[in-house]
Write an enzyme that holds these catalytic residues in place. Structure first.
Site, PDB file in Angstrom:
ATOM      1  N   ASP A 189       0.848  -1.178   0.000  1.00 54.08           N
ATOM      2  CA  ASP A 189       0.000   0.000   0.000  1.00 54.08           C
ATOM      3  C   ASP A 189       0.893   1.239   0.000  1.00 54.08           C
ATOM      4  OD1 ASP A 189      -2.527   1.310   0.296  1.00 54.08           O
ATOM      5  OD2 ASP A 189      -3.154  -0.290   1.661  1.00 54.08           O
ATOM      6  N   ASP A 219      -3.169   4.411  -2.309  1.00 55.83           N
ATOM      7  CA  ASP A 219      -4.254   4.861  -1.439  1.00 55.83           C
ATOM      8  C   ASP A 219      -4.727   6.271  -1.786  1.00 55.83           C
ATOM      9  OD1 ASP A 219      -5.670   4.363   1.210  1.00 55.83           O
ATOM     10  OD2 ASP A 219      -4.709   6.295   1.628  1.00 55.83           O
ATOM     11  N   GLU A 245      -6.639   3.563  -5.811  1.00 59.85           N
ATOM     12  CA  GLU A 245      -7.947   3.690  -5.159  1.00 59.85           C
ATOM     13  C   GLU A 245      -8.538   5.004  -5.640  1.00 59.85           C
ATOM     14  OE1 GLU A 245      -9.956   3.681  -0.748  1.00 59.85           O
ATOM     15  OE2 GLU A 245      -8.192   4.894  -1.153  1.00 59.85           O
ATOM     16  N   HIS A 281     -11.309  -3.726   2.954  1.00 54.04           N
ATOM     17  CA  HIS A 281     -11.205  -3.384   4.369  1.00 54.04           C
ATOM     18  C   HIS A 281     -11.967  -2.113   4.737  1.00 54.04           C
ATOM     19  CE1 HIS A 281      -8.328  -0.902   2.339  1.00 54.04           C
ATOM     20  NE2 HIS A 281      -8.236  -0.159   3.412  1.00 54.04           N
ATOM     21  N   ASP A 282     -12.598  -1.482   3.756  1.00 54.12           N
ATOM     22  CA  ASP A 282     -13.392  -0.274   4.038  1.00 54.12           C
ATOM     23  C   ASP A 282     -14.894  -0.512   3.909  1.00 54.12           C
ATOM     24  OD1 ASP A 282     -11.133   1.329   4.449  1.00 54.12           O
ATOM     25  OD2 ASP A 282     -10.954   1.776   2.315  1.00 54.12           O
TER      26      ASP A 282
END
Ligand code: NOJ
Length: 495
Positions: free
Chosen positions: A45, A146, A204, A273-274
Site C-alpha cells: 500500500d 491509497d 484507489e 477493508h473499508d
C-alpha cells in the site's frame, strides 16, 4: 509501515520502517524473498495523500511558520474565529485542525492525525518519488495506491453552499478527482514505476467515473494498470439497508466493463477493508449463507479484469454487531458516533447504523480455526474476533467440497484454465431481469454463460442449457433448468 495507528496504519510516520509489532525491515526483506521463491508476488500500500502528524516532516512543518517544511502541508488562517472553510472531513467533523503553536489550521481530509501533504510543492513530490523508487529498488512487485484521487485540491479553498442542519459540508467536490490531477499522476508515473513493466499498480480512485476510466488506465493516457471504482459497492446504503437493486447494480458493473471493452483493465472486487461484508448486506447470513456468498462470488469473478479477494470473503465472514462503541476501533466510525450522538441521535439508532456501516466489520481477525481468537494469534488482537469463529473458519472449510473456500478454489481453477475468462468479450444478458445477473464471455468460438440469482426468491430464466455444459454450480440441479433457486449460480460453457 511505522505508524501511531490512528487509522490502522494509514497514518504513516516512517515510509521506510516496519511497525515494531510486525517486525523489522530485515523481516520484510526475508518475507519478500521467500514469497518470490514460491512464485508469489507482493504489492504494498502506498499512502501518499497524507502522512501521520507524527511523521518528522509534519513535526518540522508545525514547529513554526518559517519552518523549511511549512509548505509541505496545507496551512491556512482561520476565518471569523473559525476554520478556514466549511469543508467536512471524510471521517466527520471539520477537515481543518487548529494548531496552537503557530495559530493556524492544517487540512486533513481523513483523521486529524492524517495531515494532507501539499502536492503543489515540488519538493514534496520529489521526496515521495524517492521513497517509491527505493521500494522499487527493494524489489516490490507493485502498489495499491491509497486515496490517490484526493491529491489535488481545489485551491480556492472556498466554502461550500451550506447544508441545513450541518455545520460542515461533505467536501468531495473540492478534493476528489479535481481538474489538474492528471498532471500530478503523469509526473508520478514517469518519475517512478513507468520503467518497470512488471510492476502492477492499482489506484484507489473514489470519484472517478467509467467515462474517465481510460484517462486513468488506458494504454495511451493511463497512469496505472487498474483502479478500484466505488460506484458498484457504493450502492449499499447503510442508512436504509435497502435490498440490492439488481438492475441498477448490473447497469453499474456493465458500464465499467464496457468502458474497458478493448483497452484498460478492471479491478474486480466485492469486499475490502473499508466495506461491510457482502453476506451481511446484500447476501444472507442464515439459510442462504453458502448460496449467497458463492452467488456474489460467481457474479463478479468471471468478469473481464483482475478479481481481488479480500481476506475472509472466501470463507463467508460476516459483520459484527457489538453493543458499545468502545468495542470499535475504526476512527471514522468512532468520530461519526460521537458527532451524531452530540447532535441528538440515540445510542440505539447509531449502533444500528454502525452495524450496517463500520469498516471494522471487515477488519476482525481472520478466522483460521476454532481455537482462541479464531487461531489468529495467541496474543491479544486489536479487535475481538467475530463470535461465529467456531463454525466459520478455514479449518472447517479446508476439506469440505461444499464449502465456500472450496468453491473459491474451483472458481480460480476455472478462470486459469480458460483464456476466454481472461480475454473474452463481456456481454450482459437479460438486462431487465430484476433478480438475476447474467452475462457471457466470448472469445473466437468459445462462449461462457455466467448467471447468479442475487435474491432469496426462486426465479425463472430464459435459458434451456441445450448445447452447453455446466462447469460450475453452487446448487443441486434437481430443480428445473429454467428456474434458479435462491442465490443459485451457474457457469456454462458452450459445447
Ligand atoms: C483509503 C483506505 O482504504 C482507508 O482504509 C483509509 O482510512 C483511507 N484511505 C485514508 O488513508
Amino acid at each position: 509501515f511505522e505508524s501511531p495507528n490512528d487509522d490502522n496504519g494509514y497514518d504513516i510516520s516512517d515510509y521506510e520502517a516496519v511497525l515494531a509489532e510486525f517486525g523489522t525491515m530485515d523481516d520484510w526483506n526475508e518475507f519478500l524473498s521467500q514469497a518470490h521463491k514460491r512464485g508469489i508476488r507482493v504489492i504494498i500500500d502506498l499512502v501518499l495523500n497524507h502522512t501521520s502528524d507524527e511523521h518528522p516532516w509534519f513535526v518540522e512543518s508545525r514547529a513554526s511558520k518559517d519552518s523549511a517544511k511549512r509548505d509541505w502541508y496545507i496551512w491556512r488562517d482561520g476565518k471569523n474565529d473559525a476554520e478556514p472553510n466549511n469543508w467536512e472531513s471524510i471521517f466527520s467533523g471539520s477537515a481543518w485542525e487548529w494548531d496552537e503553536t503557530t495559530g493556524q489550521y492544517y487540512l486533513h481530509l481523513f483523521s486529524r492525525k492524517q495531515p494532507d501533504l501539499n502536492w503543489e510543492n515540488p519538493a514534496v513530490r520529489d521526496a515521495l518519488y524517492e521513497i517509491v523508487n527505493r521500494w522499487l529498488d527493494r524489489g516490490v512487485d507493485g502498489f495499491r495506491i491509497d486515496a490517490i484521487s484526493h491529491i489535488k485540491k481545489d485551491l480556492t479553498f472556498s466554502d461550500l453552499p451550506p447544508v441545513p442542519g450541518k455545520k460542515y459540508v461533505p467536501s468531495y467536490v473540492k478534493h476528489m478527482n479535481v481538474d489538474g490531477i492528471h498532471t500530478f499522476l503523469e509526473e508520478f508515473k514517469q518519475r517512478t514505476y513507468a520503467n518497470y513493466p512488471d510492476v502492477v499498480t492499482v489506484g484507489e480512485a473514489n470519484g472517478v467515473g467509467a467515462d474517465e476510466a481510460l484517462l486513468w488506465v488506458g494504454s495511451e493516457n493511463g497512469k496505472m494498470d487498474m483502479i478500484f471504482q466505488f460506484e458498484a459497492t457504493g450502492l449499499w446504503n447503510p442508512e436504509t439497508e435497502a435490498k440490492l437493486d439488481v438492475v441498477k447494480f448490473k447497469e453499474t458493473m456493465t458500464r465499467w466493463q464496457n468502458a474497458m471493452r478493448s483497452d484498460g483493465w478492471n479491478a474486480l472486487y466485492i469486499e475490502n477493508h473499508d466495506k461491510t461484508r457482502i453476506v451481511s448486506t446484500w447476501g444472507d447470513t442464515g439459510e442462504y449463507w453458502y448460496a449467497s456468498a458463492t452467488a456474489f462470488a460467481t457474479m463478479y469473478f468471471f468478469m473481464r479484469g483482475t478479481p481481488f479477494i479480500y481476506q475472509g470473503q472466501e470463507i463467508g465472514m460476516s459483520n459484527i454487531e457489538w453493543d458499545v462503541i468502545e468495542s470499535y476501533n475504526d476512527v471514522g466510525t468512532i468520530n461519526m458516533y460521537r458527532d451524531r450522538l452530540a447532535a441528538g441521535e440515540s445510542h440505539a439508532d447509531l449502533m444500528r447504523y454502525v452495524w450496517a456501516s463500520s469498516r471494522d466489520s471487515a477488519r476482525t481477525p481472520m478466522q483460521w480455526s476454532a481455537e482462541n481468537h479464531g487461531g489468529f494469534t495467541t496474543g491479544q488482537p486489536w479487535l475481538q474476533v467475530n463470535d461465529n469463529y467456531p463454525s466459520v473458519n478455514v479449518t472447517n472449510q479446508w476439506d469440505d467440497s461444499r464449502s465456500i473456500l472450496s468453491y473459491y478454489r474451483r472458481m480460480i481453477t476455472l478462470r486459469k484454465a480458460h483464456e476466454v475468462l481472461t480475454y473474452g468479450d463481456y456481454t450482459l444478458l437479460w438486462a431487465d431481469h430484476t433478480e438475476v445477473f447474467a452475462y457471457t464471455r466470448t472469445l473466437g468460438d468459445e462462449e461462457v454463460v455466467v448467471m447468479a440469482n442475487l435474491t432469496d426468491k426462486c426465479v425463472n430464466i430464459p435459458f434451456d442449457g441445450v448445447g452447453y455444459a455446466l462447469v460450475l454450480h453452487n446448487g443441486s440441479l434437481d430443480a428445473s433448468v429454467f428456474e434458479l433457486q435462491p442465490f443459485e449460480a451457474r457457469v456454462y460453457m458452450r459445447n
